[in-house]
Design a protein around this motif. Structure first.
Motif, PDB file in Angstrom:
ATOM      1  N   SER A   1       0.809  -1.245  -0.165  1.00  0.00           N
ATOM      2  CA  SER A   1       0.075   0.031   0.083  1.00  0.00           C
ATOM      3  C   SER A   1       0.925   1.398  -0.064  1.00  0.00           C
ATOM      4  O   SER A   1       0.305   2.496  -0.317  1.00  0.00           O
ATOM      5  CB  SER A   1      -0.923   0.122   1.107  1.00  0.00           C
TER       6      SER A   1
ATOM      7  N   PRO B   1      -1.502   3.363  -3.233  1.00  0.00           N
ATOM      8  CA  PRO B   1      -2.700   3.485  -2.004  1.00  0.00           C
ATOM      9  C   PRO B   1      -3.788   2.199  -1.951  1.00  0.00           C
ATOM     10  O   PRO B   1      -4.124   1.684  -1.036  1.00  0.00           O
ATOM     11  CB  PRO B   1      -3.381   4.964  -2.204  1.00  0.00           C
ATOM     12  N   ASP B   2      -4.024   2.093  -3.330  1.00  0.00           N
ATOM     13  CA  ASP B   2      -5.344   1.100  -3.475  1.00  0.00           C
ATOM     14  C   ASP B   2      -4.687  -0.274  -3.502  1.00  0.00           C
ATOM     15  O   ASP B   2      -5.440  -1.198  -3.707  1.00  0.00           O
ATOM     16  CB  ASP B   2      -6.140   1.235  -4.763  1.00  0.00           C
ATOM     17  N   GLY B   3      -3.485  -0.321  -3.389  1.00  0.00           N
ATOM     18  CA  GLY B   3      -2.970  -1.678  -3.237  1.00  0.00           C
ATOM     19  C   GLY B   3      -2.829  -2.367  -4.650  1.00  0.00           C
ATOM     20  O   GLY B   3      -2.236  -3.429  -4.916  1.00  0.00           O
ATOM     21  N   ASP B   4      -3.123  -1.842  -5.524  1.00  0.00           N
ATOM     22  CA  ASP B   4      -3.033  -2.333  -7.043  1.00  0.00           C
ATOM     23  C   ASP B   4      -1.735  -1.881  -7.652  1.00  0.00           C
ATOM     24  O   ASP B   4      -1.553  -0.922  -8.129  1.00  0.00           O
ATOM     25  CB  ASP B   4      -4.221  -1.855  -7.728  1.00  0.00           C
TER      26      ASP B   4
ATOM     27  N   HIS C   1       4.577   1.937 -10.329  1.00  0.00           N
ATOM     28  CA  HIS C   1       4.252   2.284  -8.872  1.00  0.00           C
ATOM     29  C   HIS C   1       5.758   1.898  -8.149  1.00  0.00           C
ATOM     30  O   HIS C   1       6.418   2.700  -7.417  1.00  0.00           O
ATOM     31  CB  HIS C   1       3.085   1.658  -8.077  1.00  0.00           C
TER      32      HIS C   1
END
Lengths: 733, 281
Positions: free
Chosen positions: A558, A562-565, A570
């Motif tokens: 995360s 932030p959305d874990g995806d 990223h």
């Protein structure tokens, strides 16, 4: 474990601290004498029996003692016989051998060592004749011995030999007598000496010990011949390269004792010769004893210590490096430990000596120091490139530990930093390196040599830029960061070959690890307006590689998205931001008190990110587009400037757009770079060019690995990154 | 030397000054000045091949430098600086970094490197000169960079003391003082509080931090890890010998550029000079 003769040590160890190279060399001389065993003879210091080591017989070697036997019992001296027999080790002591180590001269003692390559019968006959004619001064060439012949109460012995040596047919007589028992047609190694049959009652100074079976005494047994040897030796101490002897009454610079001192005594490293006096008025050669006063005892000990001094040296890069262990306060007990430290080391290095000492005695190891000298000797011109009299293991250990900390930290892991090369790939950063290897690299000089510029071959060899860093690492002297960076950039340029697209990634990484290590150890000296360069990076430490244990340095998915995806983009963004964030060199300093400092950090950040961007693009060109001449080849680090960055930047942006079909290929880098340039446009940079170039080069290295390391990070976090084509990745934006 | 002055040249000879007296090597007063420059070269006596420098000026060099200020001829000041009647303390206040510079030298020894031109020298003129297009040799000199040393000087010789004090106060010198080589001119500065200072002997209980270089008893220093200090064995005193001179004493000095050295003080002549602890020799 006593190996040194205590009485000898008591007699010869320097009185007081080891405070100069000469005193250190005398200490080595005292240890050498003590290791050779005690000798009661007052001539012990003069003898050099060790020099006959290759001339005594062991097993079936062709090594002979040729003895000119002279009978002095009659009215006239008579040549009795010239014999040749294998030279037994037990004979050596009686020969009273004292070698003269230079040039073609004869030895100090009447006993003469022949050529190492062996001697023919003719040559051996010459040696024998010279014993009688030349050494005795019958030919007038050895005035010192001549004086003994004239003045010593037993001088008649030498005069008798002169008489014999002056006969015209002496050479023939010697040859006739020797030919029949000369060993072979080959050339054996020979030692020539003279033995005398005489009535002991005829001598003031009686012979030492009984004669041999035939009633002959050997030179070491006869004080008058020893006195001749001493006279000749002392004469040489005062007359090397001068016409009239340089000696007088003065204070010995080594012992501090008042007495007869000599001016042309040799030192083991040949740093003093009287030919080099040009700058100093009134330094006349015969007055050398005034400015360079050495007593005979000190001169002899200096000479005795020569081979031990040499054993503590080795050659690297055409440089002779001496690493001489000592303790400042050296008594007999510590001399014993010191000798063990040197004698038991099978390799010459500070680390080996130190470890040996630590195994023997902790307190002694604490007191151990090293006198380190780097000497370049080109065609007889001796240049001392560095000299550090008081190295101890403290600073090399500090630097080694700092370097290992850097390697263990996030500078070299997938979370933020670089990939470490496999074992044996690049020795100072590969994943097998340990403290011992680092210590050896630092004290041995390779740690400095492998990162700095090569010296230009045609420069005068009085200076080698790399030796300056070697010295700093040994002493803990601060390293000026700009000098270091400019050396780094020169080396990168030498190791870059644009024609085959090579870039010395591991060199740059080693340099950067070194830079961070020096900062950690507190040894970087940065200018006040760029002090951030010397600040210690806040790199994450103590990472464990235990898959199931806690891993402080690993982020949570995360943290990346932030959305874990988590997308590849990223991972790259997280890594780059973290790398920048952990390093003061790139940090915009929010502290209002040092607001001015942030400007250079912004500029450096720009140079680095520009390198990252260009590196990423070049990597893309080469792997995805199969291009031969990439952007990296077109923009080598040693030619990069702020202006050039300004000019090339639009081109990079455009290419990125083209490659990504109107999008951005590396949005994470491009956005950070845009911000950095907005803060500090390259056209206004004040950053020195070596600072720009080095961090640009580091950026290139980072950019080239950005993709692979991001995959590593995702792997570590258990994120599936699917197909590894980053062209599609930018759609994440 | 052509100098005919055999005594100190006092710019104001009528003035009377009380020179210091030494008790156990510690004077009751001393003169203080700081000598500094861009470079210094104090040639190590055991080196000629590479011209290396000591990092601390030998006591004999300090004596010569002060004698130059006072204007005493060569061979005329050695007695003044005999350690029995004088005390000198040296404090490092500048850098101890060194650098090596190659320099090209032209030999000036008439016996070796002179050339001649012109006639025979009998009826016609013959000129002998050093040929500067030839006979050049490159030699490396090592220099101390940005050197500065504070000197604490006490000599019992009244005339020398008065002359030195007066020159230091006026900022004058008879010969230009230099740091080892004539081309390395020295700046001489004196404290604002005055040239002459009282000295009080320092007694040591356990250990004491010394500001100056420590002569002789270098083994009494309490070592600190990571801050190695320098030790050099330096000529300390000379005497005249016919038309020449010779060294009579060598002394070990310990010093550092990073402040004070901690010592047990055994065998040292320690004095307090305006709050600084100085080891005299």
């Amino acid at each position: 474990m006593t190996r040194l003769d205590t009485a000898t040590l008591d007699k010869y160890l320097p009185d007081g601290p080891i405070s100069s190279l000469r005193r250190l060399e005398v200490l080595y001389g005292a240890m050498t004498e003590a290791a050779a065993g005690g000798t009661d003879s007052e001539y012990g210091l003069y003898y050099t029996p060790g020099e006959l080591a290759g001339f005594v017989t062991d097993a079936d070697d062709d090594r002979y003692l040729v003895t000119v036997k002279v009978d002095l019992t009659g009215d006239d001296p008579r040549l009795d016989a010239v014999t040749a027999q294998p030279l037994q080790p037990s004979m050596v002591e009686d020969l009273g051998y004292a070698r003269y180590p230079w040039g073609r001269g004869i030895d100090h003692s009447i006993t003469e060592r022949g050529a190492k390559g062996g001697s023919t019968l003719d040559t051996t006959v010459r040696y024998c004749r010279e014993r009688l004619e030349r050494w005795t001064n019958a030919s007038g060439k050895e005035p010192a011995v001549g004086r003994v012949a004239d003045e010593h109460p037993d001088g008649h012995v030498i005069r008798a030999l002169q008489t014999l040596g002056s006969r015209d047919d002496i050479a023939d007589q010697i040859e006739d007598s020797l030919a029949s028992n000369f060993p072979s047609a080959d050339s054996p190694r020979v030692v020539a000496t003279v033995a005398l049959k005489l009535d002991p009652e005829s001598l003031e100074a009686p012979p030492d010990g009984p004669p041999d079976g035939d009633g002959y005494y050997y030179p070491g047994q006869l004080p008058v011949l020893n006195e001749g040897m001493v006279a000749r030796k002392n004469h040489k101490l005062a007359t090397k390269n001068v016409d009239s002897p340089s000696k007088g009454e003065g204070t010995c610079m080594v012992t501090g004792d008042r007495g007869e001192v000599f001016g042309t005594a040799e030192d083991p490293l040949a740093f003093f010769t009287i030919q080099h006096s040009e700058k100093f008025a009134e330094l006349k050669k015969e007055n050398a004893w005034r400015s360079h006063p050495v007593s005979s005892e000190a001169a002899l000990l200096l000479q005795s210590g020569t081979s031990l001094v040499d054993e503590c040296s080795r050659t690297r890069d055409g440089l002779r490096v001496y690493m001489l262990p000592y303790v400042v306060d050296c008594d007999a007990e510590r001399a014993e430990l010191l000798y063990a430290t040197v004698a038991d080391a099978d390799a010459t290095s500070i680390v080996t000596f130190q470890q040996n000492a630590e195994q023997n005695n902790e307190a002694f190891a604490d007191a151990l120091r090293f006198y380190v000298i780097g000497v370049r000797n080109d065609s007889g011109d001796i240049n001392v490139l560095h000299e550090v009299p008081n190295v101890d293991i403290y600073w090399p250990r500090e630097v080694a530990n700092a370097h290992l900390d850097v390697l263990e930290g996030s500078t070299f892991d997938p979370v933020a930093g670089f990939r470490r090369p496999a074992e044996d790939d690049w020795r100072h950063i590969d994943d097998s390196i340990g403290q011992d290897a680092m210590l050896r690299a630092i004290t041995g000089g390779s740690y400095a040599r492998d990162t700095l510029a090569y010296p230009t071959a045609d420069d005068p060899t009085s200076d080698d830029p790399r030796e300056w860093l070697v010295t700093a690492l040994l002493t803990g002297e601060p390293v000026p960061v700009d000098k270091l960076l400019s050396q780094y950039v020169d080396r990168i340029a030498s190791d870059t070959d644009a024609s085959d697209g090579s870039f010395p990634t591991y060199l740059v990484l080693t340099q950067y690890a070194q830079l961070e290590a020096l900062a950690r150890a507190g040894l970087l000296d940065a200018p006040d307006d760029r002090s951030e360069l010397a600040d210690t990076p806040a790199i994450t430490m103590d990472q464990t590689n235990d898959l199931f244990g806690s891993n402080e340095s690993l982020p949570d998915p995360s943290d990346l998205a932030p959305d874990g995806d988590v997308k590849k983009y990223h991972a790259r963004k997280y890594r780059l931001e973290r790398f920048l964030g952990e390093r003061p060199a790139f940090q915009v300093d929010d502290d209002p008190h040092s607001a001015d400092d942030s400007q250079t950090a912004d500029e450096r950040r720009g140079a680095f990110l520009f390198g990252v961007f260009l590196g990423q693009l070049a990597n893309h060109q080469s792997y995805n587009r199969d291009m031969n001449r990439t952007l990296r080849d077109q923009h080598p680090a040693d030619r990069m400037t702020a202006d050039r960055i300004q000019n090339v930047y639009p081109d990079l942006e455009q290419r990125s757009g083209v490659y990504a079909n109107g999008d951005q290929l590396f949005p994470e880098t491009e956005s950070l770079l845009k911000d950095a340039f907005a803060e500090a446009p390259p056209s206004s940079w004040a950053l020195p060019v070596e600072d720009v170039r080095f961090f640009y080069a580091l950026g290139l290295a980072y950019g080239a690995e950005a993709r692979g390391q991001a995959f590593q990070l995702m792997d570590r976090l258990g994120i599936d990154y699917g197909d590894a084509d980053d062209a599609t990745d930018s759609a994440d934006e | 030397m052509t100098n005919t002055n055999v005594g100190p040249v006092d710019p104001a000879p009528d003035r009377s000054e009380t020179p210091p007296t030494l008790t156990d090597g510690v004077p009751d007063s001393c003169l203080v000045c700081t000598v500094g420059g861009d470079w210094a070269h104090f040639r190590r006596i055991d080196r000629t091949v590479t011209k290396q420098t000591y990092r601390l000026p030998p006591r004999t060099t300090v004596a010569g430098l002060l004698a130059a200020i006072v204007g005493v001829g060569r061979d005329e000041y050695y007695d003044v600086f005999d350690p029995a009647v004088s005390a000198v303390g040296v404090e490092v206040v500048g850098d101890l970094r060194t650098t090596t510079q190659p320099s090209l030298g032209v030999g000036t020894n008439p016996g070796e490197t002179f050339d001649s031109a012109g006639g025979s020298g009998k009826k016609t003129v013959k000129v002998r000169f050093p040929d500067t297009t030839d006979n050049r040799q490159i030699h490396s000199y090592e220099y101390v960079v940005d050197p500065a040393y504070r000197l604490y000087v006490a000599v019992e010789d009244e005339a020398f003391h008065a002359a030195l004090k007066h020159h230091l106060e006026r900022g004058t010198s008879y010969y230009p003082p230099s740091l080892g080589l004539s081309e390395l001119l020295a700046r001489v500065e004196t404290p604002e509080a005055g040239v002459e200072h009282d000295v009080t002997a320092v007694a040591v209980d356990d250990t004491v931090a010394v500001d100056s270089a420590i002569p002789e008893a270098v083994e009494t220093i309490v070592p600190r890890a990571g801050t190695p200090h320098h030790v050099e064995r330096l000529p300390a005193a000379m005497e005249a010998d016919g038309r020449n001179r010779r060294t009579t004493e060598f002394t070990d000095y310990a010093f550092t550029a990073d402040g004070q050295l901690e010592t047990t003080g055994d065998g040292l002549a320690l004095g307090d000079v305006a709050g600084r602890t100085v080891a005299f020799y």
